[in-house]
Design a protein around this motif. Sequence first.
Motif, mmCIF file in Angstrom:
data_model
loop_
_atom_site.group_PDB
_atom_site.id
_atom_site.type_symbol
_atom_site.label_atom_id
_atom_site.label_comp_id
_atom_site.label_asym_id
_atom_site.label_seq_id
_atom_site.Cartn_x
_atom_site.Cartn_y
_atom_site.Cartn_z
ATOM 1 N N ASN A 146 0.819 -1.216 0.000
ATOM 2 C CA ASN A 146 0.000 0.000 0.000
ATOM 3 C C ASN A 146 0.850 1.263 0.000
ATOM 4 O OD1 ASN A 146 -2.479 -1.394 0.038
ATOM 5 N ND2 ASN A 146 -2.345 -1.654 2.255
ATOM 6 N N GLY A 147 1.912 1.225 -0.798
ATOM 7 C CA GLY A 147 2.773 2.397 -0.941
ATOM 8 C C GLY A 147 3.781 2.572 0.176
ATOM 9 N N LYS A 148 3.767 1.705 1.179
ATOM 10 C CA LYS A 148 4.696 1.821 2.298
ATOM 11 C C LYS A 148 5.779 0.758 2.195
ATOM 12 C CE LYS A 148 1.285 3.694 5.525
ATOM 13 N NZ LYS A 148 0.578 3.485 6.825
#
Length: 205
Positions: A146-148
């Motif tokens: 999730n983009g992390k």
Amino acid sequence: MTKDVGLPAPDRRDLVAPDRVSLIGPLDTLGIDVFNAQDFSREVVVDASGRIAMPLIGTIDANGKTATELASEITGLLKGRYIRDPDVTVNIKESVSQVVTVDGSVNKPGLYPVTNQSTLLRAVAASGGLGDYAKINDVVILRTVNGKRMAGLYNIGAIRRGIYVDPPVYANDVIVVGDSPARRMFRDALAVAPLLVAPLVAILN
């Protein structure tokens, strides 16, 4: 005396790996089969921008889609205009975008294909196995969720002993196997050992 019967045989369900989503990416090779329509059936290579070309319907953006999603899109573009009721199947025949990176103290660092059965141990084995100075309790998997950016620390020795399961690896994961400085120091010391008078003793962690 209890008889050792060994490991039980796997159940049929154990022999089938659970599906993991495989996404199409640039330079992947796709097999497109349109039933009873040989003019549309072909093998194509996704271009660098993630697109493919199909006769009559032109270019289609395939990047980031599953094979099922792309087949559904092609079906929609063909239906009615060119084929009354098209039956389209798409298979990812060769993927260069679905890879895991294995780096650090392994024999053959590099990029390796990911399948729905890929795990940490299998990825390390594909890279030629652990190097001579690998630190088996210092193996990191880097992953974006999730983009992390996330990292997990694993102990290959514990996995081999069955203490915990061999974790799955996914496309774009980066596996870094740590290096033991003490082992390297021991190797370097052995290189000059003939110059030493006293016996050489080293503690290896």
